[in-house]
Write a protein that holds these residues in place. Structure first.
Motif, mmCIF file in Angstrom:
data_model
loop_
_atom_site.group_PDB
_atom_site.id
_atom_site.type_symbol
_atom_site.label_atom_id
_atom_site.label_comp_id
_atom_site.label_asym_id
_atom_site.label_seq_id
_atom_site.Cartn_x
_atom_site.Cartn_y
_atom_site.Cartn_z
ATOM 1 N N VAL A 1 0.858 -1.189 0.000
ATOM 2 C CA VAL A 1 0.000 0.000 0.000
ATOM 3 C C VAL A 1 0.890 1.235 0.000
ATOM 4 O O VAL A 1 1.855 1.312 0.756
ATOM 5 C CB VAL A 1 -0.929 0.016 1.239
ATOM 6 C CG1 VAL A 1 -1.693 1.330 1.336
ATOM 7 C CG2 VAL A 1 -1.897 -1.156 1.200
ATOM 8 N N ASP A 2 0.566 2.183 -0.873
ATOM 9 C CA ASP A 2 1.213 3.492 -0.872
ATOM 10 C C ASP A 2 0.341 4.466 -0.103
ATOM 11 O O ASP A 2 -0.884 4.481 -0.291
ATOM 12 C CB ASP A 2 1.377 4.038 -2.294
ATOM 13 C CG ASP A 2 2.471 3.347 -3.076
ATOM 14 O OD1 ASP A 2 3.354 2.717 -2.457
ATOM 15 O OD2 ASP A 2 2.455 3.446 -4.322
ATOM 16 N N VAL A 3 0.965 5.278 0.735
ATOM 17 C CA VAL A 3 0.263 6.393 1.370
ATOM 18 C C VAL A 3 0.684 7.634 0.591
ATOM 19 O O VAL A 3 1.865 7.970 0.526
ATOM 20 C CB VAL A 3 0.641 6.537 2.861
ATOM 21 C CG1 VAL A 3 -0.042 7.760 3.460
ATOM 22 C CG2 VAL A 3 0.275 5.286 3.629
ATOM 23 N N ARG A 4 -0.268 8.276 -0.028
ATOM 24 C CA ARG A 4 -0.001 9.475 -0.841
ATOM 25 C C ARG A 4 0.201 10.685 0.064
ATOM 26 O O ARG A 4 -0.122 10.663 1.248
ATOM 27 C CB ARG A 4 -1.164 9.729 -1.810
ATOM 28 C CG ARG A 4 -1.422 8.593 -2.761
ATOM 29 C CD ARG A 4 -0.292 8.456 -3.720
ATOM 30 N NE ARG A 4 -0.544 7.355 -4.639
ATOM 31 C CZ ARG A 4 0.075 7.205 -5.779
ATOM 32 N NH1 ARG A 4 0.994 8.058 -6.147
ATOM 33 N NH2 ARG A 4 -0.194 6.185 -6.542
ATOM 34 N N GLY A 5 0.689 11.750 -0.525
ATOM 35 C CA GLY A 5 0.976 12.964 0.218
ATOM 36 C C GLY A 5 -0.250 13.647 0.798
ATOM 37 O O GLY A 5 -0.131 14.521 1.655
ATOM 38 N N ASP A 6 -1.439 13.241 0.343
ATOM 39 C CA ASP A 6 -2.676 13.800 0.899
ATOM 40 C C ASP A 6 -3.327 12.851 1.898
ATOM 41 O O ASP A 6 -4.428 13.094 2.365
ATOM 42 C CB ASP A 6 -3.656 14.148 -0.218
ATOM 43 C CG ASP A 6 -4.027 12.959 -1.086
ATOM 44 O OD1 ASP A 6 -3.519 11.835 -0.835
ATOM 45 O OD2 ASP A 6 -4.818 13.145 -2.044
ATOM 46 N N GLY A 7 -2.640 11.728 2.217
ATOM 47 C CA GLY A 7 -3.154 10.760 3.173
ATOM 48 C C GLY A 7 -3.965 9.638 2.550
ATOM 49 O O GLY A 7 -4.349 8.699 3.245
ATOM 50 N N ALA A 8 -4.235 9.714 1.242
ATOM 51 C CA ALA A 8 -4.972 8.645 0.566
ATOM 52 C C ALA A 8 -4.110 7.387 0.490
ATOM 53 O O ALA A 8 -2.887 7.466 0.454
ATOM 54 C CB ALA A 8 -5.363 9.092 -0.842
ATOM 55 N N THR A 9 -4.758 6.229 0.481
ATOM 56 C CA THR A 9 -4.031 4.971 0.381
ATOM 57 C C THR A 9 -4.394 4.270 -0.921
ATOM 58 O O THR A 9 -5.554 4.284 -1.347
ATOM 59 C CB THR A 9 -4.360 4.041 1.565
ATOM 60 O OG1 THR A 9 -5.768 3.883 1.672
ATOM 61 C CG2 THR A 9 -3.811 4.607 2.863
ATOM 62 N N VAL A 10 -3.372 3.661 -1.553
ATOM 63 C CA VAL A 10 -3.551 2.952 -2.813
ATOM 64 C C VAL A 10 -2.869 1.592 -2.688
ATOM 65 O O VAL A 10 -1.654 1.526 -2.498
ATOM 66 C CB VAL A 10 -2.934 3.740 -3.998
ATOM 67 C CG1 VAL A 10 -3.105 2.977 -5.298
ATOM 68 C CG2 VAL A 10 -3.543 5.125 -4.099
ATOM 69 N N ALA A 11 -3.647 0.520 -2.793
ATOM 70 C CA ALA A 11 -3.094 -0.832 -2.734
ATOM 71 C C ALA A 11 -2.535 -1.207 -4.104
ATOM 72 O O ALA A 11 -3.056 -0.783 -5.136
ATOM 73 C CB ALA A 11 -4.172 -1.820 -2.310
#
Length: 119
Positions: A78-88
């Protein structure tokens, strides 16, 4: 019994943490706990980063990457984006985002994908 699953947390500042777990469930639970707390902190103070002559909006940045590795070539995370969103995602060199069902979040999508991959 040897630890079969590894969790690797890579932060934007270059810090890396590695942990080993005996079960897939323990590894995913640890990854989720760590990255959820990081995402909540990051979401409170998103910022535009400048690099290579351009500005990167918070949603374009990967602030923290959590990777899961296991037997049979299991590679996901999972990536945590700079805006706090998560992307698996799945894969290592070619990361492919996991398509989420209507009511899934990144964690449910990750659990679904890795459970299919380990069957």
């Amino acid at each position: 019994m040897a630890a079969a699953f590894r969790v690797i947390i890579r932060r934007r500042d270059g810090e890396t943490e590695k942990r080993r777990f005996a079960t897939l469930a323990d590894a995913i639970d640890d990854l989720e706990t760590e990255l959820r707390s990081v995402a909540s902190v990051i979401a409170r103070a998103p910022r535009v980063e400048r690099a290579l002559g351009r500005d990167y909006e918070p949603g374009e940045q990967v602030a923290v990457r959590g990777e899961l590795r296991g037997p049979g070539g299991l590679r996901a995370g999972v990536d945590v984006r700079g805006d706090g969103a998560t992307v698996a995602f799945t894969g290592v060199l070619r990361r492919r985002p996991i398509a989420l069902d209507d009511r899934e979040d990144a964690w449910a999508g990750l659990r679904r994908e890795v459970s299919l991959a380990t069957r």
